[in-house]
Design a protein around this motif. Structure first.
Motif, PDB file in Angstrom:
ATOM      1  N   ALA A  44       0.826  -1.211   0.000  1.00  0.00           N
ATOM      2  CA  ALA A  44       0.000   0.000   0.000  1.00  0.00           C
ATOM      3  C   ALA A  44       0.861   1.262   0.000  1.00  0.00           C
ATOM      4  CB  ALA A  44      -0.932  -0.006   1.211  1.00  0.00           C
ATOM      5  N   LYS A  45       1.946   1.235   0.780  1.00  0.00           N
ATOM      6  CA  LYS A  45       2.851   2.393   0.799  1.00  0.00           C
ATOM      7  C   LYS A  45       3.492   2.595  -0.562  1.00  0.00           C
ATOM      8  CE  LYS A  45       4.001   4.633   3.808  1.00  0.00           C
ATOM      9  NZ  LYS A  45       3.487   5.956   4.264  1.00  0.00           N
ATOM     10  N   GLY A  46       3.794   1.500  -1.247  1.00  0.00           N
ATOM     11  CA  GLY A  46       4.332   1.626  -2.599  1.00  0.00           C
ATOM     12  C   GLY A  46       3.340   2.297  -3.527  1.00  0.00           C
ATOM     13  N   GLY A  47       2.050   1.912  -3.415  1.00  0.00           N
ATOM     14  CA  GLY A  47       1.027   2.558  -4.226  1.00  0.00           C
ATOM     15  C   GLY A  47       0.931   4.053  -3.939  1.00  0.00           C
ATOM     16  N   GLU A  48       0.961   4.411  -2.659  1.00  0.00           N
ATOM     17  CA  GLU A  48       0.923   5.834  -2.289  1.00  0.00           C
ATOM     18  C   GLU A  48       2.111   6.590  -2.890  1.00  0.00           C
ATOM     19  OE1 GLU A  48       0.775   6.377   1.908  1.00  0.00           O
ATOM     20  OE2 GLU A  48      -0.890   4.974   2.167  1.00  0.00           O
ATOM     21  N   THR A  49       3.274   5.956  -2.875  1.00  0.00           N
ATOM     22  CA  THR A  49       4.477   6.624  -3.383  1.00  0.00           C
ATOM     23  C   THR A  49       4.399   6.806  -4.890  1.00  0.00           C
ATOM     24  OG1 THR A  49       5.708   5.573  -1.585  1.00  0.00           O
ATOM     25  CG2 THR A  49       6.992   6.584  -3.328  1.00  0.00           C
ATOM     26  N   HIS A  50       3.861   5.824  -5.604  1.00  0.00           N
ATOM     27  CA  HIS A  50       3.655   6.005  -7.047  1.00  0.00           C
ATOM     28  C   HIS A  50       2.661   7.138  -7.310  1.00  0.00           C
ATOM     29  CE1 HIS A  50       6.090   2.832  -8.697  1.00  0.00           C
ATOM     30  NE2 HIS A  50       5.517   1.900  -7.968  1.00  0.00           N
ATOM     31  N   MET A  51       1.643   7.273  -6.470  1.00  0.00           N
ATOM     32  CA  MET A  51       0.694   8.383  -6.600  1.00  0.00           C
ATOM     33  C   MET A  51       1.405   9.721  -6.422  1.00  0.00           C
ATOM     34  SD  MET A  51      -2.633   7.480  -6.987  1.00  0.00           S
ATOM     35  CE  MET A  51      -3.662   8.574  -6.022  1.00  0.00           C
ATOM     36  N   MET A  52       2.285   9.774  -5.416  1.00  0.00           N
ATOM     37  CA  MET A  52       3.043  11.006  -5.178  1.00  0.00           C
ATOM     38  C   MET A  52       3.911  11.346  -6.388  1.00  0.00           C
ATOM     39  SD  MET A  52       4.187  10.188  -1.240  1.00  0.00           S
ATOM     40  CE  MET A  52       5.485  11.415  -1.233  1.00  0.00           C
ATOM     41  N   ALA A  53       4.511  10.310  -7.000  1.00  0.00           N
ATOM     42  CA  ALA A  53       5.361  10.537  -8.175  1.00  0.00           C
ATOM     43  C   ALA A  53       4.535  11.087  -9.334  1.00  0.00           C
ATOM     44  CB  ALA A  53       6.060   9.238  -8.577  1.00  0.00           C
ATOM     45  N   ALA A  54       3.321  10.546  -9.516  1.00  0.00           N
ATOM     46  CA  ALA A  54       2.452  11.031 -10.592  1.00  0.00           C
ATOM     47  C   ALA A  54       2.060  12.491 -10.363  1.00  0.00           C
ATOM     48  CB  ALA A  54       1.212  10.152 -10.676  1.00  0.00           C
ATOM     49  N   GLU A  55       1.702  12.802  -9.142  1.00  0.00           N
ATOM     50  CA  GLU A  55       1.280  14.174  -8.837  1.00  0.00           C
ATOM     51  C   GLU A  55       2.441  15.150  -8.981  1.00  0.00           C
ATOM     52  OE1 GLU A  55      -0.354  13.443  -5.016  1.00  0.00           O
ATOM     53  OE2 GLU A  55      -2.069  12.331  -5.846  1.00  0.00           O
ATOM     54  N   ARG A  56       3.635  14.695  -8.610  1.00  0.00           N
ATOM     55  CA  ARG A  56       4.789  15.583  -8.782  1.00  0.00           C
ATOM     56  C   ARG A  56       5.050  15.830 -10.266  1.00  0.00           C
ATOM     57  NH1 ARG A  56      10.817  14.279  -6.566  1.00  0.00           N
ATOM     58  NH2 ARG A  56      10.714  12.781  -8.278  1.00  0.00           N
ATOM     59  N   ALA A 101       0.742   2.465  -9.505  1.00  0.00           N
ATOM     60  CA  ALA A 101      -0.088   2.522  -8.297  1.00  0.00           C
ATOM     61  C   ALA A 101      -1.299   1.604  -8.435  1.00  0.00           C
ATOM     62  CB  ALA A 101      -0.532   3.957  -8.038  1.00  0.00           C
ATOM     63  N   ILE A 102      -1.922   1.575  -9.643  1.00  0.00           N
ATOM     64  CA  ILE A 102      -3.070   0.699  -9.879  1.00  0.00           C
ATOM     65  C   ILE A 102      -2.677  -0.758  -9.649  1.00  0.00           C
ATOM     66  CG2 ILE A 102      -4.521  -0.244 -11.730  1.00  0.00           C
ATOM     67  CD1 ILE A 102      -4.751   2.631 -12.806  1.00  0.00           C
ATOM     68  N   ASP A 103      -1.502  -1.160 -10.127  1.00  0.00           N
ATOM     69  CA  ASP A 103      -1.043  -2.544  -9.924  1.00  0.00           C
ATOM     70  C   ASP A 103      -0.987  -2.885  -8.431  1.00  0.00           C
ATOM     71  OD1 ASP A 103      -0.798  -2.961 -12.623  1.00  0.00           O
ATOM     72  OD2 ASP A 103       1.371  -2.569 -12.683  1.00  0.00           O
ATOM     73  N   ALA A 104      -0.460  -1.939  -7.647  1.00  0.00           N
ATOM     74  CA  ALA A 104      -0.330  -2.179  -6.205  1.00  0.00           C
ATOM     75  C   ALA A 104      -1.699  -2.300  -5.549  1.00  0.00           C
ATOM     76  CB  ALA A 104       0.471  -1.054  -5.562  1.00  0.00           C
ATOM     77  N   TYR A 105      -2.602  -1.372  -5.858  1.00  0.00           N
ATOM     78  CA  TYR A 105      -3.919  -1.387  -5.209  1.00  0.00           C
ATOM     79  C   TYR A 105      -4.791  -2.532  -5.702  1.00  0.00           C
ATOM     80  CZ  TYR A 105      -2.743   3.192  -3.284  1.00  0.00           C
ATOM     81  OH  TYR A 105      -2.150   4.220  -2.594  1.00  0.00           O
ATOM     82  N   ASN A 106      -4.660  -2.910  -6.970  1.00  0.00           N
ATOM     83  CA  ASN A 106      -5.391  -4.079  -7.468  1.00  0.00           C
ATOM     84  C   ASN A 106      -4.990  -5.334  -6.706  1.00  0.00           C
ATOM     85  OD1 ASN A 106      -7.409  -3.864  -9.415  1.00  0.00           O
ATOM     86  ND2 ASN A 106      -5.941  -3.334 -11.029  1.00  0.00           N
ATOM     87  N   GLU A 107      -3.693  -5.491  -6.509  1.00  0.00           N
ATOM     88  CA  GLU A 107      -3.193  -6.662  -5.785  1.00  0.00           C
ATOM     89  C   GLU A 107      -3.760  -6.722  -4.376  1.00  0.00           C
ATOM     90  OE1 GLU A 107       1.082  -8.045  -4.002  1.00  0.00           O
ATOM     91  OE2 GLU A 107       1.089  -7.279  -6.057  1.00  0.00           O
TER      92      GLU A 107
END
Length: 600
Positions: free
Chosen positions: A278-290, A308-314
């Motif tokens: 989940a933390k990995g998904g959040e970090t990918h979200m942060m990267a996208a927003e940046r 992030a979608i891959d992480a949250y889907n899993e």
């Protein structure tokens, strides 16, 4: 019979009678019986120690008497007895917390590293820098890249504290090159624990410098910790590196680390995999927003959102997936892609999230000793040069050790300084054997360096005593001595080394034990190593045992099979079933027997 197998009251009476008769040496023999027991209350210990100190004084063994009085808190008396010995005067100054004076005495003794550390404690960085510079030029370090690297690192830090940044940078670069070379050398010799120390300093350099150095240090430390099966240390190092990566806005690196930590936790059957994913998904979200905020291409943000979608889907967190698809539908992408993302967001509407708990790595599992100040500790060890009395002096004066450990360290120091041959050019084999025994009973890492020095002694009795002592030291480095003992020319030393192999079976012993098993020509040694491996509750140990059942010698297969039946790691059953399914012939039958004996 009294406590510890002796009649304490009778031994006390005998000791006091011998003291009154002026038979100081005989009195000491009785007093040693009283102090060298597992459980002695503090008041009794101090009473015996005072009498011992007086006996040592009467016998003219001033260093032993001074060590005892210093432990008892009589600084004036200890200082008076130490007048001709700079190292003992330095210890007295350390006890008095007079760091500047301690530095002067250490420098007088030629221990420049000790002196520099004391000046740093006295906030005299300019003086410390001068001493580190002098030590860096010591000819003894020319063929010692590890210690030379540590000295350069300390020198660079002193320069940095003084605001002298260019020299600081030069010394740090030199330290990195030296420590990298030292780590490579240690790994080639199979001394991964020493390589770990190098990488620990490299990550410290990275904390204060470039992210590349930080990554090199952390990733190599994690690799070695994983290989040694120290799973809680692995997660602590992952978490610390993740936080540093986030602080430096290295978001893609942080996300990768979260994914690796999740996979590691999953493989080790630890309950933290979902949290890290989940933390990995959040970090990918942060990267996208940046990427969006910085005006980067929409495709770059799209890639981060997709990860992030891959992480949250899993994880079955479909509300988060739907949210990301909505964000993707709003990006300046082609109409076709935006429409697809909008349809996917709509399709997920109403899907419930998986509410399986996601516990994080708890603070109580974090180890306070995860980042020791190797750059100081190993310079100290190098200057002590394997002297038991001086090595134990550091322990006696360090309040972080429990009283039991400090007492044992003091007794080791007294066994050396108070021996009849303490003033001789070399200690007798009998004295060295006694010292080895005391070092083993201290049961701390610092005892290994003096034992390693004793292991090259020409007398086999000393080397055998070292092997007996190492049996009590549960550190990976202990196997450096054990492997030498197994190859010793003397049969008694080899027997003691074999007993040490049989005694030491703990998590990070797997690597040296497997190396002993693989390389040994002697059948008994291979069996002992295999038996100890089988007592280690790790995936790696189970995999090795399964491999022995499949391909090993018959007598070793029997040992491995019995050990697998008793193995209690939660993944052993799955490993056995997988191996059983892949085998044919006798190996399949052997694995089937193990599975039946385990109840499935």
């Amino acid at each position: 019979m009294g406590v510890g197998g002796i009649d304490k009251r009778q031994v006390e009476r005998d000791a006091n009678e011998l003291v009154r008769a002026g038979r100081w040496e005989d009195a000491l023999g009785k007093l040693w019986l009283l102090v060298d027991r597992s459980h002695v209350i503090d008041d009794e210990f101090r009473t015996y120690l005072r009498t011992m100190a007086s006996c040592y004084e009467q016998l003219g063994r001033k260093r032993a008497a001074g060590a005892a009085w210093l432990f008892l808190g009589d600084l004036a008396r200890a200082t008076a007895l130490a007048q001709s010995v700079p190292l003992d005067l330095a210890r007295c100054a350390v006890t008095a917390r007079d760091h500047a004076q301690a530095a002067r005495w250490f420098e007088s003794a030629g221990w420049l590293g000790h002196a520099a550390i004391q000046l740093e404690l006295a906030k005299n960085d300019r003086g410390a820098r001068v001493l580190w510079e002098r030590l860096a030029d010591d000819t003894r370090l020319r063929d010692d890249p590890y210690t030379q690297g540590l000295v350069r690192f300390n020198l660079g830090r002193a320069c940095a504290r003084l605001g002298d940044h260019d020299p600081a940078r030069r010394q740090q670069v030199a330290a990195m090159h030296l420590l990298t070379a030292a780590a490579d050398g240690f790994e080639r010799q199979g001394l991964r624990e020493r390589a770990f120390d190098c990488y620990g300093v490299l990550l410290t350099i990275g904390r204060e410098g470039s992210f590349e150095n930080l990554a090199e240090g952390y990733l190599n430390c994690v690799r070695i910790l994983r290989e040694d099966g120290l799973k809680y240390y692995v997660l602590q190092y992952y978490e610390d590196f993740q936080q540093l990566a986030l602080q430096r806005r290295e978001l893609h690196a942080a996300a990768t680390l979260y994914r690796e930590a999740a996979e590691f936790a999953r493989r080790q059957s630890m309950p933290y995999a979902r949290f890290y994913r989940a933390k990995g998904g959040e970090t990918h979200m942060m990267a996208a927003e940046r990427a969006i905020e910085s005006g980067a291409s929409a495709e770059l943000a799209e890639n981060s959102y997709a990860a992030a979608i891959d992480a949250y889907n899993e994880l079955g967190l479909y509300s988060r997936v739907r949210e990301i698809y909505s964000k993707l539908a709003a990006l300046p992408l082609s109409d076709k892609r935006r429409a697809r993302y909008a349809r996917l967001a709509q399709r997920l509407k109403g899907m419930a999230d998986d509410e399986t708990p996601m516990p994080s790595f708890p603070d109580y599992l974090r180890m306070d000793t995860a980042y020791p100040e190797i750059w100081r500790l190993d310079v100290i060890e190098w200057e002590q040069a394997g002297d038991p009395a001086e090595t134990m002096a550091e322990v006696v004066q360090d309040d972080k050790w429990p009283d039991f450990t400090r007492r044992r360290a003091l007794l080791c120091r007294l066994a050396q300084l108070g021996s009849p041959d303490s003033g001789a050019a070399a200690l007798r084999p009998q004295t060295l054997s006694v010292l080895a025994s005391h070092l083993g009973r201290v049961e701390i890492y610092a005892a290994l360096a003096p034992l390693e020095k004793m292991l090259v002694h020409e007398d086999a009795r000393v080397r055998a005593a070292v092997m007996r002592a190492v049996r009590q030291l549960f550190f990976k480095r202990s196997f450096v001595s054990i492997i030498k003992g197994l190859a010793d020319e003397d049969a008694s030393v080899r027997r003691e080394a074999l007993a040490a192999v049989q005694s030491l079976h703990f998590g990070h012993a797997f690597d040296p034990l497997s190396r002993i098993y693989r390389d040994a020509q002697d059948v008994e040694t291979r069996r002992a190593a295999l038996a100890s491996i089988g007592k280690i509750p790790s995936i790696e140990a189970a995999e090795l045992l399964i491999d022995v059942v499949r391909h090993g010698e018959r007598h070793e297969k029997d040992i491995a099979r019995d050990l697998l039946v008793r193995a209690d790691h939660p993944d052993v059953g799955a490993l056995l079933r997988k191996a059983h399914a892949a085998e044919t012939g006798p190996a399949r039958s052997d694995l089937e027997r193990v599975l039946r004996a385990r109840g499935g």
